[in-house]
Design a protein around this motif. Structure first.
Motif, PDB file in Angstrom:
ATOM      1  N   GLY A 215       0.856  -1.182   0.000  1.00 48.52           N
ATOM      2  CA  GLY A 215       0.000   0.000   0.000  1.00 48.52           C
ATOM      3  C   GLY A 215       0.886   1.224   0.000  1.00 48.52           C
ATOM      4  N   MET A 216       0.416   2.297   0.618  1.00 43.49           N
ATOM      5  CA  MET A 216       1.253   3.487   0.774  1.00 43.49           C
ATOM      6  C   MET A 216       2.485   3.103   1.598  1.00 43.49           C
ATOM      7  SD  MET A 216      -0.076   6.263  -0.591  1.00 43.49           S
ATOM      8  CE  MET A 216       0.458   7.664   0.408  1.00 43.49           C
ATOM      9  N   ASP A 217       2.254   2.210   2.535  1.00 34.74           N
ATOM     10  CA  ASP A 217       3.338   1.663   3.343  1.00 34.74           C
ATOM     11  C   ASP A 217       3.476   0.187   3.017  1.00 34.74           C
ATOM     12  OD1 ASP A 217       3.847   4.058   4.826  1.00 34.74           O
ATOM     13  OD2 ASP A 217       2.051   3.620   6.011  1.00 34.74           O
ATOM     14  N   ILE A 218       4.691  -0.294   3.141  1.00 36.40           N
ATOM     15  CA  ILE A 218       4.987  -1.695   2.874  1.00 36.40           C
ATOM     16  C   ILE A 218       5.334  -2.361   4.202  1.00 36.40           C
ATOM     17  CG2 ILE A 218       6.471  -3.295   1.575  1.00 36.40           C
ATOM     18  CD1 ILE A 218       5.078  -1.393  -0.327  1.00 36.40           C
ATOM     19  N   ARG A 219       4.678  -3.468   4.505  1.00 43.36           N
ATOM     20  CA  ARG A 219       5.039  -4.199   5.718  1.00 43.36           C
ATOM     21  C   ARG A 219       5.787  -5.466   5.327  1.00 43.36           C
ATOM     22  NH1 ARG A 219       3.947  -4.532  11.215  1.00 43.36           N
ATOM     23  NH2 ARG A 219       2.444  -2.840  11.189  1.00 43.36           N
ATOM     24  N   ILE A 220       6.952  -5.633   5.937  1.00 45.39           N
ATOM     25  CA  ILE A 220       7.761  -6.819   5.666  1.00 45.39           C
ATOM     26  C   ILE A 220       7.989  -7.582   6.963  1.00 45.39           C
ATOM     27  CG2 ILE A 220       8.896  -5.992   3.569  1.00 45.39           C
ATOM     28  CD1 ILE A 220      11.279  -5.117   5.279  1.00 45.39           C
ATOM     29  N   LYS A 221       8.098  -8.896   6.813  1.00 46.01           N
ATOM     30  CA  LYS A 221       8.279  -9.753   7.976  1.00 46.01           C
ATOM     31  C   LYS A 221       9.581 -10.529   7.832  1.00 46.01           C
ATOM     32  CE  LYS A 221       5.819 -13.467  10.336  1.00 46.01           C
ATOM     33  NZ  LYS A 221       4.655 -14.355  10.228  1.00 46.01           N
ATOM     34  N   CYS A 222      10.386 -10.493   8.877  1.00 46.55           N
ATOM     35  CA  CYS A 222      11.657 -11.212   8.890  1.00 46.55           C
ATOM     36  C   CYS A 222      11.373 -12.717   8.910  1.00 46.55           C
ATOM     37  CB  CYS A 222      12.470 -10.803  10.117  1.00 46.55           C
ATOM     38  SG  CYS A 222      13.980 -11.753  10.311  1.00 46.55           S
ATOM     39  N   GLU A 223      11.990 -13.430   7.983  1.00 54.23           N
ATOM     40  CA  GLU A 223      11.753 -14.881   7.898  1.00 54.23           C
ATOM     41  C   GLU A 223      12.510 -15.633   8.997  1.00 54.23           C
ATOM     42  OE1 GLU A 223      10.914 -16.654   3.962  1.00 54.23           O
ATOM     43  OE2 GLU A 223       9.275 -15.847   5.142  1.00 54.23           O
ATOM     44  N   GLY A 224      13.441 -14.949   9.651  1.00 57.98           N
ATOM     45  CA  GLY A 224      14.215 -15.597  10.694  1.00 57.98           C
ATOM     46  C   GLY A 224      13.489 -15.608  12.035  1.00 57.98           C
ATOM     47  N   CYS A 225      13.023 -14.440  12.468  1.00 57.06           N
ATOM     48  CA  CYS A 225      12.448 -14.339  13.807  1.00 57.06           C
ATOM     49  C   CYS A 225      10.977 -13.954  13.804  1.00 57.06           C
ATOM     50  CB  CYS A 225      13.253 -13.341  14.633  1.00 57.06           C
ATOM     51  SG  CYS A 225      13.114 -11.640  14.043  1.00 57.06           S
ATOM     52  N   GLY A 226      10.438 -13.604  12.638  1.00 61.16           N
ATOM     53  CA  GLY A 226       9.011 -13.280  12.568  1.00 61.16           C
ATOM     54  C   GLY A 226       8.667 -11.837  12.897  1.00 61.16           C
TER      55      GLY A 226
END
Ligand code: ZN
Length: 65
Positions: free
Chosen positions: A31-42
């Protein structure tokens, strides 16, 4: 100009790894902001799109439709 095409659920590498040592992030919100999640620790972080584009190094895995 370098073009970086990214989509929801792609796994990307950032210019700096997460402090946990992992440098694999899944895009979990677009969206206007991008949310990313670390695959290592969540852990997840939200970045403005412009900042995300600047900090993203490359796409590791494209999400298959
Ligand atoms: Zn992490």
């Amino acid at each position: 100009m370098e073009k970086k095409e990214f989509n929801l659920h792609d796994v990307v590498e950032m210019k700096k790894p997460h402090p946990c040592g992992t440098n694999r992030w899944k895009i979990i919100r677009m969206g206007m902001d991008i949310r990313i999640k670390c695959e290592g620790c969540g852990h997840s972080v939200m970045l403005p799109r412009r900042e995300f584009t600047r900090k993203m190094k490359k796409i590791l895995e494209k999400h298959e439709e």
